[in-house]
Structure formats: structure tokens, C-alpha cells
Design an enzyme around this catalytic site. Structure first.
Site, PDB file in Angstrom:
ATOM      1  N   ASP A  32       0.833  -1.212   0.000  1.00  0.00           N
ATOM      2  CA  ASP A  32       0.000   0.000   0.000  1.00  0.00           C
ATOM      3  C   ASP A  32       0.866   1.260   0.000  1.00  0.00           C
ATOM      4  OD1 ASP A  32      -1.912   2.094   0.786  1.00  0.00           O
ATOM      5  OD2 ASP A  32      -3.252   0.422   1.216  1.00  0.00           O
ATOM      6  N   SER A  78      -7.395   3.916  -1.050  1.00  0.00           N
ATOM      7  CA  SER A  78      -7.146   2.470  -0.978  1.00  0.00           C
ATOM      8  C   SER A  78      -8.414   1.668  -1.224  1.00  0.00           C
ATOM      9  CB  SER A  78      -6.584   2.101   0.394  1.00  0.00           C
ATOM     10  OG  SER A  78      -5.398   2.793   0.644  1.00  0.00           O
ATOM     11  N   GLU A 274      -0.975  -7.992   2.242  1.00  0.00           N
ATOM     12  CA  GLU A 274      -0.747  -6.554   2.112  1.00  0.00           C
ATOM     13  C   GLU A 274       0.334  -6.053   3.075  1.00  0.00           C
ATOM     14  OE1 GLU A 274      -3.311  -2.510   1.664  1.00  0.00           O
ATOM     15  OE2 GLU A 274      -3.567  -3.544   3.560  1.00  0.00           O
ATOM     16  N   ASP A 279       2.247   2.799   3.318  1.00  0.00           N
ATOM     17  CA  ASP A 279       1.367   3.949   3.085  1.00  0.00           C
ATOM     18  C   ASP A 279       1.275   4.860   4.308  1.00  0.00           C
ATOM     19  OD1 ASP A 279      -0.866   5.197   1.427  1.00  0.00           O
ATOM     20  OD2 ASP A 279      -1.948   4.697   3.271  1.00  0.00           O
ATOM     21  N   HIS A 283       2.057   8.927   4.501  1.00  0.00           N
ATOM     22  CA  HIS A 283       1.182  10.005   4.987  1.00  0.00           C
ATOM     23  C   HIS A 283       1.880  10.791   6.105  1.00  0.00           C
ATOM     24  CE1 HIS A 283      -2.536   9.022   2.864  1.00  0.00           C
ATOM     25  NE2 HIS A 283      -2.356   7.752   3.154  1.00  0.00           N
ATOM     26  N   HIS A 323      -1.637   2.832  -5.125  1.00  0.00           N
ATOM     27  CA  HIS A 323      -1.360   4.233  -5.474  1.00  0.00           C
ATOM     28  C   HIS A 323      -0.022   4.601  -4.861  1.00  0.00           C
ATOM     29  CE1 HIS A 323      -2.247   4.758  -1.303  1.00  0.00           C
ATOM     30  NE2 HIS A 323      -3.409   4.153  -1.481  1.00  0.00           N
TER      31      HIS A 323
END
Ligand code: NAG
Ligand code: NAG
Ligand code: NAG
Ligand code: NAG
Ligand code: NAG
Ligand code: NAG
Ligand code: NAG
Ligand code: NAG
Ligand code: NAG
Ligand code: ZN
Ligand code: ZN
Length: 508
Positions: A32, A78, A274, A279, A283, A323
Site C-alpha cells: 500500500d 485504498s 498486504e 502507506d 502520509h 497508489h
């Protein structure tokens, strides 16, 4: 001429066995928030550590690109991306297994289960978080994690239980609101109900995971859930190994278990893995958390590829992010990029801020000088931020988010910059290993990747969609009312949702 037509005839008549061979088992591994720059960050760091020019394990598996936009925006979240990969169709940001009209879309886990395959979900976020949810459940809005938990167990799923193994965080969504650790708003004791009504073995302690003996135990207690944390699993660099296995350990144990349990069946398994928190660190602008979760993603990909090569050539692996995250740049200002700056830290920025918070709570009377000394010795220096100015120390106390502040300070010293606290629209890299994955050379929509996997396993997602939509009460239950539609609208306006949402939860 006669001879060559005979040959031609023979070639046409012979069934193209090799080309037609399809994998029996499929693994989709989602890193992710793993953009192209994330891979370079980790590779350059690894080369610095090893003093050579090695590639990362996934560098050897690169096969293509994926275009990730959602139906309502060019920058996906997501939930929409997981839905596209799992259901073969793009949707709006926030959607879990539903289309633009909030109608359910059959996913590959359900299709596999209905067709006699076994299934698994192994993640480092909450098991109820957007990506695993998008692969196995349905609701108009990703934050309805209690509803997602209900479906994961089989309770509120129209097809009953469709998952055989789940590992990840998020136990708080399985506990009734009377429990102080709960994040539910009802009295459903899903943890107990899963065991009594759905035969789940619900495990919290690492010991229970170890008892699986790497998935090779004689009679594994299936269906099996290992959910050690109330919130997400720990970042890899912060991980306490007595409490939590690493992602590669969970992935291989689950692979072994699913493989062994399907050995006498005509159908194999579908496994979703995952590396969820690459991710979260993006952030949070934390290069240390980002780096170590990426290295663990690479360890897990390497372990799975070796598992395939080691007598499981009937299994295929695809992996691509949902992404990019953070707008990560290496080389700011011009040509400056120093991976060695990331070598000092043995914890995330979040970890070091927690250390300061604990100190701050116990020493409310300490002087500013005491606090600066503590901050320097126990936060900035061990995180790798050296030659600190007094202004830099002072700014820690006024920062909107102390962890982001720390992450950005270290990033700047390493020549890293982040241009957003949200996701970006850049293409991500598709990786693959095993049977027929090389046929995905090229550039694909995320939904096309999902349809490819379903086709390889001989599954019809459309058939599952039909089945789900025939259940009117279910369709009703997962759609938004007027208030729900406002929730989605607000979500679409608020792009750094995931980061803000993470902040609402405590660490374990
Ligand atoms: C890395 O390799 C170079 C060339 O072989 C050598 O000069 C240098 O000392 C090595 N550095 C480390 C940290 O091992
Ligand atoms: C419809 O779905 C619900 C879950 O929302 C389930 O309890 C019910 O059994 C399903 N009905 C049919 C007819 O399958
Ligand atoms: C639970 O296990 C029992 C005994 O094996 C079986 O009879 C029952 O059908 C199972 N229940 C569910 C919901 O799978
Ligand atoms: C598969 O069949 C073999 C031979 O009958 C048996 O020993 C084994 O336990 C079976 N495995 C499973 C998972 O049922
Ligand atoms: C430290 O604690 C004081 C109260 O004792 C609080 O006002 C302050 O915000 C805390 N500082 C940080 C950086 O958390
Ligand atoms: C802080 O100082 C006040 C007043 O001097 C004192 O009553 C209090 O016990 C002190 N608190 C701590 C945690 O030392
Ligand atoms: C700290 O040192 C780094 C080089 O290691 C340099 O780039 C940076 O400008 C220095 N920062 C300050 C505040 O002096
Ligand atoms: C880093 O990116 C931020 C935007 O996120 C920008 O404001 C800042 O100027 C950039 N820093 C450098 C050194 O370019
Ligand atoms: C999908 O449903 C159709 C119509 O019922 C059926 O003929 C077909 O075999 C199904 N496809 C799969 C892959 O299950
Ligand atoms: Zn994501
Ligand atoms: Zn994100």
C-alpha cells in the site's frame, strides 16, 4: 509442401498444453502506497548498507505499470483501488466492493470460495481496513469497519463465511462496546460469536501463531484468525517480535497452511497479502517507517517467490500498489540524496514522539531546558537528527503534528521531500512471478489486473455480482441513507483522510 502442411496440421491439432496451463493458486500482494520513488529509496539504502550495487528482490520481478485513477477522482484511495483489483471494476473513493450506484460487486475472494478454493487475508493494517475489506466485503463507506468485521466473520455476509485464514490488526472492531478496548458502537461480541457460531479459532497471542509451525502443523485449527493488536500491526522497525511475527512469516505460514489443506482438492487457494503500512509512513512523512516496511515487503516477496520456485510452480504471484503516497522525492535541494542519514534510527518518528510524551506526562514540572535536553538525547539524536538548532528544538513544541515534524526534519537532512500528506496519481509498478504473469508486460488499468487473475483461476466475478444483487436486504443494508451520502461527500473533500483517521487510534 506436403511435409510442411502435415507439420502445420500436427501443430494445429496438438493441444497447446504449455500455453493453456493455468495456475491452481493465486497470490495478490498489495504494497500500500508504494510508488516508484519508494523502491529507489529502499534500494539506495540497501546498497549503502551493503556497499555494492544489488537490486531489491522486487526489481527482478517488475513486469509493467498500473493506472490507478478512481471513477470520481484521478487520485485514488485504498478502498476504490482494492475494489478495482478484487472486483475488476473501478469505483468511487471510499467504496468497499460496491459500484458508483452503491450496488455490490463480486470479488475474487468470494468467487474463489464459491468455486471450492480456500482463501486468506494477511495484512499489517487493521484486518477491517480498506484494502482487505475491498477484497472480501461490501459497504458504501470504508470507515464502517464494524460492519466489515461482521462480514469477514460470515455473520452479515450474504454468502456466509468466505475467508479461511485472516491475520492482521483491528481487534477493537470485534469487541462489544462494553469492553474498554472496543471501537464498536453496539453490543455485538463478534469475537465470541465468531468462535461459537462460525467455528473460527480467534488468536491473540504470538504463541498461537507459532503453534501453526509455519503452517505445516498436522491439523490446523481452521478457520483461523490471528489478530494480536487492537489497532494496526506495528511498523516493522518498531515491531516487538515476542508479540508479532513479521509479515513474511505470516505470509509463508498461511501459504503452507492453504497449500496443505487443499492438497486433496481439485481447487487450490487465493491469498491476499498486504504490506499495509508503507502507506501510513508516507502520509506521516516518516522515511524510517517507510523504509523498513518496504524492506519487509521485499523480504516477503522474496520468500513467496522462493516458495513458488521450491516445488509450487502451480502458484502465481502478482503485486502492485494501489497508489503512490506522499509525493516522495529523492534529491532536494538539487542532487542531494543521502540514504545513510536513515541508518541511525531504530524506530519510527511516532515511536520517538511516544517516548517524549511519556516523559512529558511524568515530568510536568521540568524546566524547558530539561525538556530540550531530553528531546535531544532521547528523540532527535536516536532518530538520526544531528546538529540540531535551538529553533528546531523549539518548533517541536508548537508543531501541529510532532511526528510529521520529526519525519520532515530527518527527510530534509537526507535530501528527501514530500509534496503532499495524501496520495498522488502517478502510475505504480506491477510485479509478478510464476505461471503466465509475464503476459502482463505493459500498462494496465487496476481493474484489468483483477479480471486477469479471475480468468487465470477460471472464476466469474459477474456471476458473484448477480448472486449478491439477488439478496435485496443485503443490497439495502450496504447502501447509504441521506446521512451516509453526506459522509461520502465529506470524504471526497477531505483528501488526507487516512492520516487523520490513523491519528484517532492508539498504537497497538
Ligand atoms: C566500500 O567499497 C569501496 C570500494 O571497494 C571501499 O573503498 C570502501 O571503503 C567501502 N566502504 C565500506 C563502508 O565498506
Ligand atoms: C442475504 O444477506 C444477509 C446478510 O446481509 C443474510 O443474512 C441472508 O441470509 C441473505 N439472504 C439470502 C436469501 O441469501
Ligand atoms: C462448525 O463445525 C461443526 C462441526 O464440525 C459443523 O457441524 C458446523 O456446520 C460448523 N459450522 C459452521 C457455521 O461452519
Ligand atoms: C489428503 O489425503 C491423504 C491421503 O489420503 C491424507 O493422508 C491427508 O490427511 C489428506 N489431507 C487433507 C488435508 O485432508
Ligand atoms: C507537555 O505537557 C504539557 C502539560 O503538562 C502540555 O501542555 C504540553 O502540550 C505537552 N507537550 C507536548 C509536546 O506534548
Ligand atoms: C509540580 O510542582 C507542584 C508545585 O511545586 C507540586 O505540588 C507537584 O507535586 C509537582 N508535580 C510533580 C509531578 O513533580
Ligand atoms: C546538519 O548537517 C547536515 C549535513 O549532515 C547539513 O546538511 C545541515 O544543513 C545541517 N543542519 C544544520 C541546522 O546545521
Ligand atoms: C518540500 O516540499 C514542501 C511541500 O510539501 C515545500 O513547501 C518545501 O519548500 C520543499 N522543500 C524544499 C527544500 O524544496
Ligand atoms: C457463470 O454463470 C453462467 C450462467 O449460470 C454459467 O453458465 C457459467 O458456467 C458460470 N461461470 C463460472 C465461471 O462459474
Ligand atoms: Zn492505499
Ligand atoms: Zn493512504
Amino acid at each position: 509442401m506436403k511435409l510442411s502442411s502435415a507439420l502445420l496440421f500436427a501443430a494445429l491439432a496438438a493441444p497447446p498444453l504449455v500455453l493453456a496451463a493455468k495456475p491452481r493458486n493465486y497470490i495478490y500482494f498489495l504494497p500500500d502506497g508504494y510508488g516508484p520513488a519508494s523502491e529507489v529509496l529502499a534500494r539506495d539504502f540497501a546498497n549503502y548498507k551493503n556497499n555494492d550495487t544489488e537490486k531489491l528482490p522486487v526489481d527482478n520481478m517488475a513486469i509493467g505499470y498500473v493506472r490507478t485513477f478512481a471513477t470520481d477522482t484521478l487520485v485514488t484511495d485504498s478502498a476504490a483501488a482494492a475494489t478495482a483489483y478484487a472486483c475488476g471494476q473501478k469505483t468511487y473513493n471510499g467504496a468497499i466492493g460496491v459500484d458508483d450506484d452503491y450496488l455490490p460487486l463480486g470479488n475474487i475472494v468470494e468467487a474463489a470460495k464459491l468455486d471450492g478454493f480456500m482463501t486468506g487475508l494477511v495484512v499489517t493494517s487493521r484486518i477491517t481496513h480498506a484494502s482487505p475489506a475491498g477484497f472480501s466485503t461490501h459497504t458504501y463507506y470504508r470507515d464502517l469497519e464494524a460492519d466489515i468485521a461482521d462480514q469477514l466473520v460470515g455473520l452479515a455476509h450474504p454468502l456466509g463465511r468466505v475467508v479461511d485464514v485472516m491475520m492482521g490488526g483491528g481487534r477493537c472492531f470485534f469487541l462489544p462496546q462494553s469492553d474498554e478496548d472496543s471501537c464498536r458502537e453496539d453490543d455485538v461480541d463478534l469475537w465470541s460469536l465468531a468462535q461459537t457460531d462460525y467455528n473460527w479459532t480467534m488468536a491473540v497471542e504470538r504463541e498461537k501463531f507459532d503453534q501453526l509451525q509455519n503452517g505445516l502443523v498436522e491439523d490446523p485449527p481452521l478457520p483461523f484468525a490471528f489478530i494480536p493488536n487492537l489497532d494496526h500491526m506495528m511498523y516493522e522497525v518498531d515491531r516487538e517480535s515476542t508479540l508479532e511475527p513479521a509479515l513474511h512469516e505470516m505470509a509463508i505460514a498461511t501459504l503452507n497452511m492453504l497449500d496443505k489443506q487443499t492438497q486433496n482438492s481439485s481447487k487450490g487457494f487465493f491469498l491476499f497479502v498486504e504490506a499495509s503500512r508503507i502507506d501510513h509512513a508516507g502520509h506521516a512523512h516518516d522515511p524510517v517507517g517507510h523504509l523498513h516496511d518496504i524492506l519487509e515487503y521485499n523480504r516477503a516477496m522474496d520468500a513467496i517467490a522462493q516458495w513458488i520456485d521450491d516445488g509450487h510452480s502451480d502458484t502465481a504471484l502478482l503485486s502492485g500498489a494501489d497508489h503512490e503516497c506522499g509525493g516522495l522525492t529523492l534529491g532536494v535541494p538539487d542532487y542531494a540524496w543521502y540514504p545513510e542519514v536513515l541508518d541511525t534510527a531504530s524506530g519510527t518518528a511516532e515511536y520517538y514522539v511516544n517516548i517524549f510524551d511519556a516523559f512529558n506526562e511524568t515530568l510536568s514540572n521540568s524546566t524547558t531546558a530539561d525538556k530540550y535536553t531530553f528531546l535531544l538525547d532521547h528523540v532527535f539524536t536516536p532518530y538520526g537528527i544531528t546538529n540540531v538548532t535551538t529553533d528546531e528544538l523549539a518548533a517541536f513544541f508548537t508543531a501541529d503534528d510532532a511526528a510529521i515534524y520529526l519525519g520532515e526534519l530527518l527527510s530534509a537532512r537526507a535530501g528527501i521531500n514530500w509534496s503532499t500528506t495524501g496520495h498522488t496519481a502517478v502510475d505504480i509498478t506491477l510485479f509478478g512471478h510464476g505461471l503466465n504473469t509475464d503476459s502482463l508486460v505493459g500498462s494496465w488499468e487496476n481493474g484489468e489486473v483483477g479480471n486477469f487473475m479471475a480468468g487465470q483461476l477460471g472464476l466469474s466475478l459477474a456471476n458473484v455480482t448477480k448472486l449478491l444483487r439477488a439478496n435485496e436486504s443485503f443490497v439495502q443494508a450496504i447502501g447509504p441513507d441521506a446521512e451516509g451520502k453526506k459522509l461520502i461527500k465529506r470524504f471526497q473533500l477531505q483528501h488526507d483522510h487516512e492520516h487523520m483517521h490513523d491519528g484517532a487510534f492508539h498504537k497497538h
